[in-house]
Write an enzyme that holds these catalytic residues in place. Structure first.
Site, PDB file in Angstrom:
ATOM      1  N   HIS A 134      73.201  55.405  74.277  1.00 41.69           N
ATOM      2  CA  HIS A 134      73.259  56.863  74.087  1.00 41.69           C
ATOM      3  C   HIS A 134      74.144  57.159  72.861  1.00 41.69           C
ATOM      4  O   HIS A 134      75.244  57.686  72.984  1.00 41.69           O
ATOM      5  CB  HIS A 134      73.837  57.511  75.347  1.00 41.69           C
ATOM      6  N   GLN A 137      75.818  60.735  71.976  1.00 43.32           N
ATOM      7  CA  GLN A 137      76.964  61.097  72.811  1.00 43.32           C
ATOM      8  C   GLN A 137      78.252  60.522  72.228  1.00 43.32           C
ATOM      9  O   GLN A 137      79.277  61.202  72.141  1.00 43.32           O
ATOM     10  CB  GLN A 137      76.759  60.565  74.234  1.00 43.32           C
ATOM     11  N   ASP A 225      81.901  57.958  83.855  1.00 46.11           N
ATOM     12  CA  ASP A 225      80.524  58.468  83.845  1.00 46.11           C
ATOM     13  C   ASP A 225      80.014  58.423  85.285  1.00 46.11           C
ATOM     14  O   ASP A 225      80.618  57.780  86.159  1.00 46.11           O
ATOM     15  CB  ASP A 225      79.651  57.621  82.907  1.00 46.11           C
ATOM     16  N   CYS A 266      80.806  62.297  79.648  1.00 50.06           N
ATOM     17  CA  CYS A 266      79.701  62.870  78.863  1.00 50.06           C
ATOM     18  C   CYS A 266      79.000  64.020  79.590  1.00 50.06           C
ATOM     19  O   CYS A 266      78.286  64.781  78.961  1.00 50.06           O
ATOM     20  CB  CYS A 266      78.704  61.774  78.497  1.00 50.06           C
ATOM     21  N   ARG A 294      78.573  67.662  70.702  1.00 50.04           N
ATOM     22  CA  ARG A 294      77.199  67.150  70.592  1.00 50.04           C
ATOM     23  C   ARG A 294      76.475  67.925  69.492  1.00 50.04           C
ATOM     24  O   ARG A 294      75.758  67.366  68.674  1.00 50.04           O
ATOM     25  CB  ARG A 294      76.445  67.313  71.929  1.00 50.04           C
TER      26      ARG A 294
HETATM   27  N1   CP Z   1      75.494  63.948  78.181  1.00 48.59           N
HETATM   28  C1   CP Z   1      74.174  64.203  78.103  1.00 48.59           C
HETATM   29  O1   CP Z   1      73.409  63.521  77.409  1.00 48.59           O
HETATM   30  O2   CP Z   1      73.794  65.313  78.791  1.00 48.59           O
HETATM   31  P1   CP Z   1      72.293  65.726  79.121  1.00 48.59           P
HETATM   32  O3   CP Z   1      71.710  64.627  79.994  1.00 48.59           O
HETATM   33  O4   CP Z   1      72.407  67.037  79.861  1.00 48.59           O
HETATM   34  O5   CP Z   1      71.532  65.852  77.841  1.00 48.59           O
END
Ligand code: CP
Length: 308
Positions: A134, A137, A225, A266, A294
């Site tokens: 990811h 993020q 997380d 996140c 973000r």
């Molecule tokens: N942190 C994140 O990617 O959030 P979403 O899944 O809401 O996009």
């Protein structure tokens, strides 16, 4: 073609340039209404496709708003409404999409969907999350850390819980931005060895410590997380919770870190599971700054991809 597929696939100089541009763009629009355009309009006349095969709040809204602030337009597409999930190859989808849009952001399950999309696309592709990583993020997280505490180089980051896709991108960032990372969690949920090895070869100290109190000693940043990610089966929930309960981030655990340590998540978070509300809403938490960033980080990523 300049794709943003993963942090370890982007050079440290380019990553630094993206963070610096994100900070500059954020500061340039300080205090403006969210819907007001930026002074610069580098995406004017550009169309951006945002493809989601999984749910999203932050990624979807922040990319959409970011494109509009920079003068571009978006189309938000659900994977299940496209031919993507109904037999058309990813390669053909990529070739077709490239005839319509200037940039593609995709959130998908299997990393090979992302890499195949990038291989056959004539326009840049951005990773909006896969089961494995990811990166957007973590770009927001680096921006957030540095605006609160200065350069992240040489700092100690502690990842608590599941060594999942977000943890993987933190490991990539450790190597590229030059910080150390300690993982604390059950051995069954260790991060991928390949990613640990990458960070170590890049010069970072990566430590696996099963005792969470020992792990966070001297930490500059503690990260948690969710214990059950989108790609984990709900039937594994009880087993995962039992394994992960000792790794909850609470006031007692935070007390072992440096007094000025930050807390990140996140989001979405499950309050009183991986982290208590006292920590999430406490003075060391920067979770909503992360969410805001973000927007700023991804605007800079899109400019870098398009060279504008
Ligand atoms: N942190 C994140 O990617 O959030 P979403 O899944 O809401 O996009």
């Amino acid at each position: 073609m300049t794709h943003f597929l993963d942090i370890h696939k982007t050079s440290p100089d380019d990553l630094r340039g993206i963070i610096d541009q994100a900070a500059a763009m954020k500061s340039a629009r300080a205090g403006r209404p969210k819907g007001m355009a930026d002074d610069e309009q580098p995406l004017a006349g550009r169309m951006v496709a945002l493809i989601f095969e999984k749910p999203s709040t932050r990624t979807r809204v922040s990319f959409d708003v970011g494109v509009r602030q920079m003068g571009g337009e978006t189309m938000v597409l659900s994977g299940k409404d496209m031919q993507l999930g109904h037999g058309e190859t990813i390669a053909d989808t990529a070739r077709v999409m490239s005839r319509y849009v200037d940039l593609i952001m995709i959130r998908t399950f299997d990393e090979t969907v992302l890499t195949e999309m990038a291989e056959y696309s004539d326009v840049p592709v951005i990773n909006g999350l896969t089961d494995r990583t990811h990166p957007c993020q973590i770009m927001a997280d680096i921006l957030t850390y540095e605006e609160h505490r200065g350069p992240i180089r040489g700092k100690k980051v502690v990842w608590t819980g599941d060594g999942n896709n977000v943890c993987a991108s933190f490991l990539h960032a450790a190597g590229q931005f030059g910080f150390d990372l300690t993982f604390t969690g059950p051995s069954q949920l260790d991060p991928e060895e390949e990613f640990v090895g990458l960070a170590r070869r890049a010069g970072s100290t990566i430590t696996i410590e099963r005792d969470p109190a020992k792990a966070v000693a001297g930490a500059d940043l503690i990260v948690a997380d969710t214990w059950v990610s989108m790609h984990d089966s709900q039937s594994s929930k009880e087993r995962r919770h039992n394994m992960l309960r000792p790794y909850q981030v609470n006031d007692a655990l935070m007390a072992h870190a440096k007094p000025d340590a930050l807390f990140m998540h996140c989001l979405p978070a499950h309050r009183e599971e991986e982290v208590t509300s006292a920590v999430m809403d406490g003075p060391q938490s920067v979770i909503f700054d992360e969410a805001e960033n973000r927007l700023h980080a991804q605007k800079a990523v899109m400019r870098w991809c398009l060279g504008v």
